[in-house]
Motif scaffolding. Structure first.
Motif, PDB file in Angstrom:
ATOM      1  N   UNK A 120       0.828  -1.201   0.000  1.00 56.72           N
ATOM      2  CA  UNK A 120       0.000   0.000   0.000  1.00 56.72           C
ATOM      3  C   UNK A 120       0.866   1.256   0.000  1.00 56.72           C
ATOM      4  N   UNK A 121       0.369   2.285  -0.645  1.00 57.92           N
ATOM      5  CA  UNK A 121       1.080   3.556  -0.735  1.00 57.92           C
ATOM      6  C   UNK A 121       0.885   4.299   0.581  1.00 57.92           C
ATOM      7  N   UNK A 122       1.944   4.676   1.267  1.00 56.24           N
ATOM      8  CA  UNK A 122       1.808   5.404   2.509  1.00 56.24           C
ATOM      9  C   UNK A 122       2.698   4.865   3.597  1.00 56.24           C
ATOM     10  N   UNK A 123       3.974   4.743   3.322  1.00 49.91           N
ATOM     11  CA  UNK A 123       4.917   4.253   4.324  1.00 49.91           C
ATOM     12  C   UNK A 123       5.493   5.394   5.139  1.00 49.91           C
ATOM     13  N   UNK A 124       5.348   6.616   4.642  1.00 49.73           N
ATOM     14  CA  UNK A 124       6.017   7.748   5.264  1.00 49.73           C
ATOM     15  C   UNK A 124       7.278   8.125   4.514  1.00 49.73           C
ATOM     16  N   UNK A 125       7.732   7.245   3.633  1.00 44.77           N
ATOM     17  CA  UNK A 125       8.933   7.536   2.860  1.00 44.77           C
ATOM     18  C   UNK A 125       8.648   8.491   1.710  1.00 44.77           C
ATOM     19  N   UNK A 126       7.449   8.405   1.177  1.00 44.54           N
ATOM     20  CA  UNK A 126       7.157   9.238   0.009  1.00 44.54           C
ATOM     21  C   UNK A 126       6.848  10.669   0.435  1.00 44.54           C
ATOM     22  N   UNK A 127       7.233  11.620  -0.406  1.00 43.08           N
ATOM     23  CA  UNK A 127       7.045  13.036  -0.088  1.00 43.08           C
ATOM     24  C   UNK A 127       5.597  13.387   0.216  1.00 43.08           C
ATOM     25  N   UNK A 128       4.663  12.793  -0.522  1.00 47.21           N
ATOM     26  CA  UNK A 128       3.260  13.162  -0.320  1.00 47.21           C
ATOM     27  C   UNK A 128       2.763  12.758   1.066  1.00 47.21           C
ATOM     28  N   UNK A 129       3.164  11.576   1.526  1.00 52.33           N
ATOM     29  CA  UNK A 129       2.780  11.138   2.870  1.00 52.33           C
ATOM     30  C   UNK A 129       3.416  12.035   3.921  1.00 52.33           C
ATOM     31  N   UNK A 130       4.650  12.411   3.710  1.00 49.47           N
ATOM     32  CA  UNK A 130       5.339  13.290   4.647  1.00 49.47           C
ATOM     33  C   UNK A 130       4.667  14.662   4.701  1.00 49.47           C
ATOM     34  N   UNK A 131       4.289  15.185   3.559  1.00 50.14           N
ATOM     35  CA  UNK A 131       3.599  16.471   3.509  1.00 50.14           C
ATOM     36  C   UNK A 131       2.292  16.423   4.301  1.00 50.14           C
ATOM     37  N   UNK A 132       1.553  15.347   4.135  1.00 51.43           N
ATOM     38  CA  UNK A 132       0.273  15.208   4.833  1.00 51.43           C
ATOM     39  C   UNK A 132       0.482  15.094   6.343  1.00 51.43           C
ATOM     40  N   UNK A 133       1.432  14.272   6.756  1.00 50.02           N
ATOM     41  CA  UNK A 133       1.682  14.081   8.180  1.00 50.02           C
ATOM     42  C   UNK A 133       2.187  15.359   8.843  1.00 50.02           C
ATOM     43  N   UNK A 134       3.008  16.114   8.144  1.00 51.60           N
ATOM     44  CA  UNK A 134       3.543  17.347   8.719  1.00 51.60           C
ATOM     45  C   UNK A 134       2.459  18.405   8.871  1.00 51.60           C
ATOM     46  N   UNK A 135       1.475  18.410   7.980  1.00 51.71           N
ATOM     47  CA  UNK A 135       0.402  19.418   8.041  1.00 51.71           C
ATOM     48  C   UNK A 135      -0.706  19.040   9.023  1.00 51.71           C
ATOM     49  N   UNK A 136      -0.898  17.752   9.239  1.00 46.05           N
ATOM     50  CA  UNK A 136      -2.054  17.256   9.986  1.00 46.05           C
ATOM     51  C   UNK A 136      -2.223  17.871  11.382  1.00 46.05           C
ATOM     52  N   UNK A 137      -1.175  17.990  12.202  1.00 46.91           N
ATOM     53  CA  UNK A 137      -1.379  18.520  13.561  1.00 46.91           C
ATOM     54  C   UNK A 137      -1.946  19.928  13.608  1.00 46.91           C
ATOM     55  N   UNK A 138      -1.696  20.732  12.590  1.00 46.72           N
ATOM     56  CA  UNK A 138      -2.200  22.111  12.581  1.00 46.72           C
ATOM     57  C   UNK A 138      -3.602  22.208  11.993  1.00 46.72           C
ATOM     58  N   UNK A 139      -4.130  21.079  11.515  1.00 53.65           N
ATOM     59  CA  UNK A 139      -5.433  21.100  10.846  1.00 53.65           C
ATOM     60  C   UNK A 139      -6.522  20.457  11.684  1.00 53.65           C
ATOM     61  N   UNK A 140      -6.243  19.279  12.265  1.00 54.72           N
ATOM     62  CA  UNK A 140      -7.274  18.584  13.030  1.00 54.72           C
ATOM     63  C   UNK A 140      -7.273  19.050  14.480  1.00 54.72           C
ATOM     64  N   UNK A 141      -8.447  18.966  15.119  1.00 54.72           N
ATOM     65  CA  UNK A 141      -8.585  19.310  16.528  1.00 54.72           C
ATOM     66  C   UNK A 141      -9.359  18.209  17.244  1.00 54.72           C
ATOM     67  N   UNK A 142      -9.295  18.210  18.556  1.00 54.87           N
ATOM     68  CA  UNK A 142      -9.987  17.198  19.345  1.00 54.87           C
ATOM     69  C   UNK A 142     -11.468  17.141  18.996  1.00 54.87           C
ATOM     70  N   UNK A 143     -11.962  15.920  18.804  1.00 58.60           N
ATOM     71  CA  UNK A 143     -13.377  15.722  18.535  1.00 58.60           C
ATOM     72  C   UNK A 143     -13.782  15.825  17.086  1.00 58.60           C
ATOM     73  N   UNK A 144     -12.855  16.160  16.198  1.00 56.35           N
ATOM     74  CA  UNK A 144     -13.192  16.282  14.775  1.00 56.35           C
ATOM     75  C   UNK A 144     -13.665  14.952  14.194  1.00 56.35           C
ATOM     76  N   UNK A 145     -14.502  15.055  13.160  1.00 56.45           N
ATOM     77  CA  UNK A 145     -14.868  13.913  12.324  1.00 56.45           C
ATOM     78  C   UNK A 145     -14.100  14.074  11.014  1.00 56.45           C
ATOM     79  N   UNK A 146     -13.350  13.044  10.644  1.00 52.47           N
ATOM     80  CA  UNK A 146     -12.447  13.109   9.495  1.00 52.47           C
ATOM     81  C   UNK A 146     -12.815  12.052   8.464  1.00 52.47           C
ATOM     82  N   UNK A 147     -12.683  12.393   7.186  1.00 60.74           N
ATOM     83  CA  UNK A 147     -12.795  11.426   6.089  1.00 60.74           C
ATOM     84  C   UNK A 147     -11.411  11.292   5.457  1.00 60.74           C
TER      85      UNK A 147
END
Length: 281
Positions: A120-147
């Motif tokens: 599966x695509x998403x080991x953390x090695x690829x730039x796109x996964x890294x970009x998503x993981x680095x941005x995530x903490x500033x976007x989601x908050x406690x109690x959010x519903x995520x898709x």
């Protein structure tokens, strides 16, 4: 039993990232770079003569022409055994991502994500996964519903729950990815908060209303899903996209149109992520 075609492609290291981007859009996955080689896989039913010719044409456009060294049909297998020597633990923003076979310990100030990637695509090695993981903490908050659209290994869904979101609805068209995501979700003890379904946006429940939508998928799939993203995001909900090349920026922004406001664009090499808010008129 599902079968795959394994391709070994000889190409200069300087051109490998660009070629991987093209192969990703052709449904190849599990990229491994070894010096002057790219090793990648695709489901046998998705590989045909026209795709092979397209790859050969792509290779011919590079200054130092590459070539397909070998192609081999292989059966479903335990891919972890094959990848153990190449996938290592790594720190990505607030997260410490490691395969289960790694003996490295998670630093005290990091959030542990244990991921057995298989194909599966998403080991953390690829730039796109890294970009998503680095941005995530500033976007989601406690109690959010995520898709999480196109969940792959489930890494983003798992990361979101460990950041405090209440629930995640994930889906992927690949049966392999769905099974792998479910395994990783159990491994990280977040199964109570994450639902994974095979399929695409049609699987999103009618009453679903998300605070955040994540999509690390290739450009054409994102373009086709934008109307569905608008339907399932709450007013002022947030959209985080990747799986995109820098050259895709204009067409994606045009597709988002007046329904979304792009607030941030991040880039690693040729890959980008786009953060946008849904606009309520």
């Amino acid at each position: 039993m599902m079968q795959y075609v394994k391709l070994v492609i000889e190409i200069s290291e300087i051109h490998q990232e660009s070629l991987i981007a093209e192969l990703f859009e052709m449904d190849f996955t599990g990229f491994e770079q070894r010096g002057g080689q790219i090793i990648t896989y695709i489901e046998e039913k998705k590989y045909n003569h026209s795709q092979k010719k397209r790859i050969e044409q792509l290779l011919a456009t590079y200054p130092q022409e590459g070539f397909i060294e070998s192609e081999e049909i292989i059966a479903d297998r335990n891919w972890n055994r094959q990848w153990e020597q190449t996938l290592k633990a790594q720190t990505i923003g607030k997260f410490f991502v490691k395969p289960t076979w790694s003996r490295e310990k998670c630093p005290n100030n990091k959030i542990l994500l244990e991921i057995d990637p298989k194909m599966s695509f998403g080991t953390g090695y690829h730039e796109t996964t890294r970009l998503m993981l680095e941005a995530l903490p500033s976007i989601v908050t406690n109690g959010d519903h995520v898709i999480d659209a196109g969940t792959g290994t489930g890494i983003l869904a798992i990361a979101a729950v460990k950041l405090g979101v209440s629930r995640v609805f994930s889906f992927d068209v690949s049966e392999w990815s769905v099974n792998n995501a479910r395994e990783n979700i159990l491994l990280n003890d977040v199964a109570d908060a994450v639902t994974v379904k095979p399929g695409s946006t049609e699987e999103i429940p009618d009453n679903c209303s998300a605070d955040v939508l994540l999509a690390n998928i290739e450009r054409n799939v994102i373009l086709s899903m934008v109307p569905d993203f608008k339907k399932v995001l709450k007013p002022e909900g947030q959209l985080l996209l990747s799986g995109l090349l820098q050259k895709d920026l204009d067409v994606i922004c045009d597709r988002l149109g007046d329904d979304f406001e792009v607030t941030d664009i991040a880039q690693k090499n040729e890959w980008i992520s786009i953060h946008a808010n849904r606009i309520v008129l």
